[in-house]
Design a protein around this motif. Structure first.
Motif, PDB file in Angstrom:
ATOM      1  N   ARG A  35      99.502 -28.142  32.274  1.00  0.00           N
ATOM      2  CA  ARG A  35     100.108 -27.591  33.491  1.00  0.00           C
ATOM      3  C   ARG A  35      99.256 -26.406  33.906  1.00  0.00           C
ATOM      4  NH1 ARG A  35     105.367 -27.895  30.685  1.00  0.00           N
ATOM      5  NH2 ARG A  35     105.268 -25.649  30.617  1.00  0.00           N
ATOM      6  N   TRP A  36      99.696 -25.714  34.945  1.00  0.00           N
ATOM      7  CA  TRP A  36      98.881 -24.653  35.533  1.00  0.00           C
ATOM      8  C   TRP A  36      98.272 -23.696  34.507  1.00  0.00           C
ATOM      9  CZ3 TRP A  36     100.679 -19.475  37.497  1.00  0.00           C
ATOM     10  CH2 TRP A  36      99.662 -18.830  38.179  1.00  0.00           C
ATOM     11  N   LEU A  37      99.091 -23.066  33.657  1.00  0.00           N
ATOM     12  CA  LEU A  37      98.571 -22.152  32.638  1.00  0.00           C
ATOM     13  C   LEU A  37      98.922 -22.587  31.215  1.00  0.00           C
ATOM     14  CD1 LEU A  37      99.210 -18.679  34.301  1.00  0.00           C
ATOM     15  CD2 LEU A  37      97.033 -19.848  34.000  1.00  0.00           C
ATOM     16  N   LYS A  38      99.433 -23.780  31.048  1.00  0.00           N
ATOM     17  CA  LYS A  38      99.841 -24.281  29.733  1.00  0.00           C
ATOM     18  C   LYS A  38      98.705 -25.111  29.138  1.00  0.00           C
ATOM     19  CE  LYS A  38     103.224 -24.694  26.774  1.00  0.00           C
ATOM     20  NZ  LYS A  38     103.646 -23.579  25.993  1.00  0.00           N
ATOM     21  N   VAL A  39      98.165 -24.634  28.018  1.00  0.00           N
ATOM     22  CA  VAL A  39      97.055 -25.311  27.358  1.00  0.00           C
ATOM     23  C   VAL A  39      97.586 -26.527  26.605  1.00  0.00           C
ATOM     24  CG1 VAL A  39      95.223 -25.025  25.625  1.00  0.00           C
ATOM     25  CG2 VAL A  39      95.765 -23.145  27.149  1.00  0.00           C
ATOM     26  N   GLN A  40      96.809 -27.613  26.616  1.00  0.00           N
ATOM     27  CA  GLN A  40      97.152 -28.823  25.858  1.00  0.00           C
ATOM     28  C   GLN A  40      97.303 -28.487  24.379  1.00  0.00           C
ATOM     29  OE1 GLN A  40      97.281 -32.015  27.140  1.00  0.00           O
ATOM     30  NE2 GLN A  40      95.806 -32.153  28.787  1.00  0.00           N
ATOM     31  N   GLU A  41      98.030 -29.316  23.653  1.00  0.00           N
ATOM     32  CA  GLU A  41      98.076 -29.166  22.193  1.00  0.00           C
ATOM     33  C   GLU A  41      96.779 -29.676  21.586  1.00  0.00           C
ATOM     34  OE1 GLU A  41     101.593 -30.595  20.252  1.00  0.00           O
ATOM     35  OE2 GLU A  41     102.873 -29.793  21.840  1.00  0.00           O
ATOM     36  N   ARG A  42      96.280 -30.800  22.120  1.00  0.00           N
ATOM     37  CA  ARG A  42      95.030 -31.400  21.660  1.00  0.00           C
ATOM     38  C   ARG A  42      94.258 -31.939  22.864  1.00  0.00           C
ATOM     39  NH1 ARG A  42      94.615 -31.940  16.513  1.00  0.00           N
ATOM     40  NH2 ARG A  42      96.393 -31.992  15.131  1.00  0.00           N
ATOM     41  N   CYS A  43      92.948 -31.963  22.741  1.00  0.00           N
ATOM     42  CA  CYS A  43      92.116 -32.556  23.794  1.00  0.00           C
ATOM     43  C   CYS A  43      92.369 -34.062  23.803  1.00  0.00           C
ATOM     44  CB  CYS A  43      90.643 -32.272  23.534  1.00  0.00           C
ATOM     45  SG  CYS A  43      89.535 -33.158  24.664  1.00  0.00           S
ATOM     46  N   PRO A  44      92.669 -34.646  24.962  1.00  0.00           N
ATOM     47  CA  PRO A  44      92.908 -36.087  25.021  1.00  0.00           C
ATOM     48  C   PRO A  44      91.650 -36.920  24.743  1.00  0.00           C
ATOM     49  CG  PRO A  44      93.092 -35.099  27.222  1.00  0.00           C
ATOM     50  CD  PRO A  44      92.886 -33.985  26.253  1.00  0.00           C
ATOM     51  N   GLN A  45      90.469 -36.334  24.835  1.00  0.00           N
ATOM     52  CA  GLN A  45      89.215 -37.068  24.611  1.00  0.00           C
ATOM     53  C   GLN A  45      88.732 -36.978  23.164  1.00  0.00           C
ATOM     54  OE1 GLN A  45      87.673 -39.008  26.944  1.00  0.00           O
ATOM     55  NE2 GLN A  45      89.411 -38.522  28.254  1.00  0.00           N
ATOM     56  N   CYS A  46      88.595 -35.750  22.655  1.00  0.00           N
ATOM     57  CA  CYS A  46      87.990 -35.576  21.323  1.00  0.00           C
ATOM     58  C   CYS A  46      88.987 -35.126  20.261  1.00  0.00           C
ATOM     59  CB  CYS A  46      86.831 -34.590  21.383  1.00  0.00           C
ATOM     60  SG  CYS A  46      87.319 -32.874  21.709  1.00  0.00           S
ATOM     61  N   GLY A  47      90.220 -34.795  20.654  1.00  0.00           N
ATOM     62  CA  GLY A  47      91.246 -34.410  19.689  1.00  0.00           C
ATOM     63  C   GLY A  47      91.182 -32.965  19.235  1.00  0.00           C
ATOM     64  N   LEU A  48      90.412 -32.111  19.905  1.00  0.00           N
ATOM     65  CA  LEU A  48      90.327 -30.694  19.524  1.00  0.00           C
ATOM     66  C   LEU A  48      91.719 -30.075  19.535  1.00  0.00           C
ATOM     67  CD1 LEU A  48      88.736 -28.050  18.972  1.00  0.00           C
ATOM     68  CD2 LEU A  48      88.591 -27.770  21.451  1.00  0.00           C
ATOM     69  N   ASP A  49      92.099 -29.460  18.425  1.00  0.00           N
ATOM     70  CA  ASP A  49      93.391 -28.788  18.308  1.00  0.00           C
ATOM     71  C   ASP A  49      93.266 -27.400  18.932  1.00  0.00           C
ATOM     72  OD1 ASP A  49      95.816 -27.688  17.580  1.00  0.00           O
ATOM     73  OD2 ASP A  49      95.667 -28.267  15.476  1.00  0.00           O
ATOM     74  N   TYR A  50      94.106 -27.108  19.931  1.00  0.00           N
ATOM     75  CA  TYR A  50      94.026 -25.834  20.648  1.00  0.00           C
ATOM     76  C   TYR A  50      94.866 -24.733  19.999  1.00  0.00           C
ATOM     77  CZ  TYR A  50      91.445 -27.795  24.574  1.00  0.00           C
ATOM     78  OH  TYR A  50      90.482 -28.358  25.362  1.00  0.00           O
ATOM     79  N   ASP A  51      95.182 -24.847  18.704  1.00  0.00           N
ATOM     80  CA  ASP A  51      95.932 -23.794  18.020  1.00  0.00           C
ATOM     81  C   ASP A  51      95.195 -22.452  18.048  1.00  0.00           C
ATOM     82  OD1 ASP A  51      98.292 -24.968  17.356  1.00  0.00           O
ATOM     83  OD2 ASP A  51      97.717 -25.476  15.302  1.00  0.00           O
ATOM     84  N   PHE A  52      93.882 -22.505  18.109  1.00  0.00           N
ATOM     85  CA  PHE A  52      93.082 -21.273  18.110  1.00  0.00           C
ATOM     86  C   PHE A  52      93.231 -20.488  19.414  1.00  0.00           C
ATOM     87  CE2 PHE A  52      90.496 -24.388  20.235  1.00  0.00           C
ATOM     88  CZ  PHE A  52      89.946 -23.673  21.286  1.00  0.00           C
TER      89      PHE A  52
END
Length: 146
Positions: A35-52
């Motif tokens: 969403r506008w300022l809501k970061v994905q949990e994981r990248c839909p392409q490579c699976g990068l976890d956005y916990d960082f």
């Protein structure tokens, strides 16, 4: 060339492009935001976890410092030079201050998240604490918990 091989100016340009366009800082293809300022949990392409990703108040700070503050001089000039009625400020000044600040939030947040990933940014000495907090948040068992 892989993102991990980038140096100097190329590294800076990668961070800038990925952040500005809201793309995954690892693969450069997946969308960073759901969403506008809501970061994905994981990248839909490579699976990068956005916990960082923890830009906290950084986007608002940069938006205010580099956009709102300079525009404030324009609003003050508008008041001093033309002495408009208060309703004219509602029509001109308020949108002039709000719209650019809001429009810049997502690119700035994307830039900060991409910068955190590429530079492996983390507060010094917090590796164990981060691992423990993220394990708890995901419901995993953490060694040393009672």
């Amino acid at each position: 060339m892989a993102m991990s091989e980038l140096e100097g100016r190329d590294k800076w340009m990668w961070i800038y492009r990925m952040g500005l366009h809201g793309l995954c800082p690892r693969c450069g293809e997946g969308r960073m935001f759901r969403r506008w300022l809501k970061v994905q949990e994981r990248c839909p392409q490579c699976g990068l976890d956005y916990d960082f990703a923890a830009p906290d108040d950084g986007p608002a700070f940069f938006s205010l410092c580099f956009i709102a503050f300079p525009l404030l001089f324009l609003v003050v000039w508008f008041e001093v030079a033309l002495n408009p009625p208060w309703w004219m400020h509602l029509i001109v000044s308020v949108p002039l201050m709000i719209i650019p600040c809001l429009a810049a939030l997502q690119p700035i947040k994307g830039w900060l998240v991409a910068s955190q990933y590429v530079n492996r940014a983390q507060e010094a000495g917090t590796d164990a604490l981060w691992a423990k907090l993220h394990a708890r948040a995901k419901g995993e068992s953490v060694e040393g918990d009672g």
